[in-house]
Design a protein around this motif. Sequence first.
Motif, mmCIF file in Angstrom:
data_model
loop_
_atom_site.group_PDB
_atom_site.id
_atom_site.type_symbol
_atom_site.label_atom_id
_atom_site.label_comp_id
_atom_site.label_asym_id
_atom_site.label_seq_id
_atom_site.Cartn_x
_atom_site.Cartn_y
_atom_site.Cartn_z
ATOM 1 N N ASN A 65 4.410 5.743 4.844
ATOM 2 C CA ASN A 65 4.132 6.056 3.445
ATOM 3 C C ASN A 65 4.012 4.783 2.620
ATOM 4 O O ASN A 65 3.231 4.732 1.676
ATOM 5 C CB ASN A 65 5.248 6.916 2.838
ATOM 6 C CG ASN A 65 5.498 8.170 3.628
ATOM 7 O OD1 ASN A 65 6.544 8.309 4.252
ATOM 8 N ND2 ASN A 65 4.542 9.089 3.624
ATOM 9 N N LYS A 70 -2.582 8.692 7.932
ATOM 10 C CA LYS A 70 -2.347 8.380 6.518
ATOM 11 C C LYS A 70 -3.280 7.253 6.087
ATOM 12 O O LYS A 70 -3.601 6.365 6.874
ATOM 13 C CB LYS A 70 -0.892 7.990 6.299
ATOM 14 C CG LYS A 70 0.061 9.128 6.627
ATOM 15 C CD LYS A 70 1.459 8.856 6.173
ATOM 16 C CE LYS A 70 2.479 9.855 6.687
ATOM 17 N NZ LYS A 70 2.083 11.220 6.827
ATOM 18 N N PHE A 71 -3.667 7.315 4.815
ATOM 19 C CA PHE A 71 -4.575 6.315 4.256
ATOM 20 C C PHE A 71 -4.110 5.922 2.859
ATOM 21 O O PHE A 71 -3.455 6.700 2.169
ATOM 22 C CB PHE A 71 -6.008 6.873 4.206
ATOM 23 C CG PHE A 71 -6.562 7.166 5.572
ATOM 24 C CD1 PHE A 71 -7.135 6.156 6.329
ATOM 25 C CD2 PHE A 71 -6.474 8.440 6.114
ATOM 26 C CE1 PHE A 71 -7.624 6.414 7.603
ATOM 27 C CE2 PHE A 71 -6.962 8.712 7.382
ATOM 28 C CZ PHE A 71 -7.531 7.690 8.131
ATOM 29 N N PRO A 72 -4.457 4.700 2.429
ATOM 30 C CA PRO A 72 -4.059 4.231 1.106
ATOM 31 C C PRO A 72 -4.595 5.119 -0.014
ATOM 32 O O PRO A 72 -5.698 5.652 0.085
ATOM 33 C CB PRO A 72 -4.680 2.830 1.019
ATOM 34 C CG PRO A 72 -4.860 2.405 2.433
ATOM 35 C CD PRO A 72 -5.181 3.671 3.178
ATOM 36 N N GLY A 82 -1.401 2.366 6.654
ATOM 37 C CA GLY A 82 -1.050 3.734 7.021
ATOM 38 C C GLY A 82 -1.237 4.004 8.500
ATOM 39 O O GLY A 82 -0.957 5.098 8.972
ATOM 40 N N THR A 101 3.491 0.625 2.998
ATOM 41 C CA THR A 101 3.273 -0.618 3.722
ATOM 42 C C THR A 101 3.911 -1.693 2.855
ATOM 43 O O THR A 101 3.563 -1.844 1.677
ATOM 44 C CB THR A 101 1.776 -0.898 3.926
ATOM 45 O OG1 THR A 101 1.152 0.269 4.482
ATOM 46 C CG2 THR A 101 1.572 -2.078 4.863
ATOM 47 N N SER A 125 -6.588 0.122 8.880
ATOM 48 C CA SER A 125 -6.307 0.349 7.459
ATOM 49 C C SER A 125 -4.799 0.520 7.332
ATOM 50 O O SER A 125 -4.111 0.807 8.319
ATOM 51 C CB SER A 125 -7.038 1.583 6.928
ATOM 52 O OG SER A 125 -6.464 2.765 7.447
ATOM 53 N N ASP A 168 2.160 14.642 0.780
ATOM 54 C CA ASP A 168 1.954 14.076 2.105
ATOM 55 C C ASP A 168 2.301 15.112 3.175
ATOM 56 O O ASP A 168 3.319 15.800 3.080
ATOM 57 C CB ASP A 168 2.844 12.848 2.288
ATOM 58 C CG ASP A 168 2.639 12.170 3.621
ATOM 59 O OD1 ASP A 168 1.476 11.925 3.989
ATOM 60 O OD2 ASP A 168 3.646 11.864 4.290
ATOM 61 N N ASN A 183 0.614 5.267 0.998
ATOM 62 C CA ASN A 183 -0.248 5.983 1.935
ATOM 63 C C ASN A 183 0.136 7.454 2.037
ATOM 64 O O ASN A 183 1.316 7.784 2.124
ATOM 65 C CB ASN A 183 -0.150 5.329 3.317
ATOM 66 C CG ASN A 183 -0.306 3.827 3.248
ATOM 67 O OD1 ASN A 183 -1.336 3.324 2.832
ATOM 68 N ND2 ASN A 183 0.728 3.102 3.631
ATOM 69 N N SER A 216 0.837 -1.194 0.000
ATOM 70 C CA SER A 216 0.000 0.000 0.000
ATOM 71 C C SER A 216 0.874 1.247 0.000
ATOM 72 O O SER A 216 1.911 1.276 0.665
ATOM 73 C CB SER A 216 -0.903 -0.002 1.240
ATOM 74 O OG SER A 216 -1.730 1.139 1.281
#
Length: 185
Positions: free
Chosen positions: A87, A27-29, A82, A89, A80, A44, A7, A5
């Motif tokens: 940044n 942070k999220f995908p 992140g 996964t 989830s 970011d 993120n 991922s």
Amino acid sequence: MRIISTNIGERREIFWKNKTVNTGIFKFPVDEPIFLDKEEVRGDEISDRKNHGGINQAIYGYSLKHYEYWKNLYPNLAWSFGMFGENLTIDDLEETNIHVGDTFKVGETVLEATLQRNPCYKLGIRFNDMKIVKQLWNTTKCGVYFKVLQTGFVNVNDSFELIKSCPENATIADLLIRRKKEKAI
């Protein structure tokens, strides 16, 4: 190793100990490639430039394998990728096997392992439980900071191809253990 991922996080204001603090730990995908620049991931949020970002902490990677360990301790979180503020996964990022200076070709980029992640209170805010900070200090599951030697885009499923190995240097886990002793946590 490969990217599971990518993120990104936006600036978020949080209320902590009677004051407002900015953070980018949420942070999220994302579904598109991300650009790894010399001092950060483009787009970011890095709110604390003293402790994050910059040449030696431009990119933060965390292992998918570590997620299972933490999910057992925090089963009620909305998990989830992140979650640790990473940044990238990465499927099998193992801090006990990665040495400072190890260099990887990833997508269009070249990344060099530089430092461990020292957990701070913002991770506790992300987890809604301050215990996570000390718990992370008591493992070697800290994640890895990377320096960007060659900028470019990376994407999900990009592999980490080892192009330089530095077994004579300390591992990332060794750095965390040394730092913990310095701080006497």
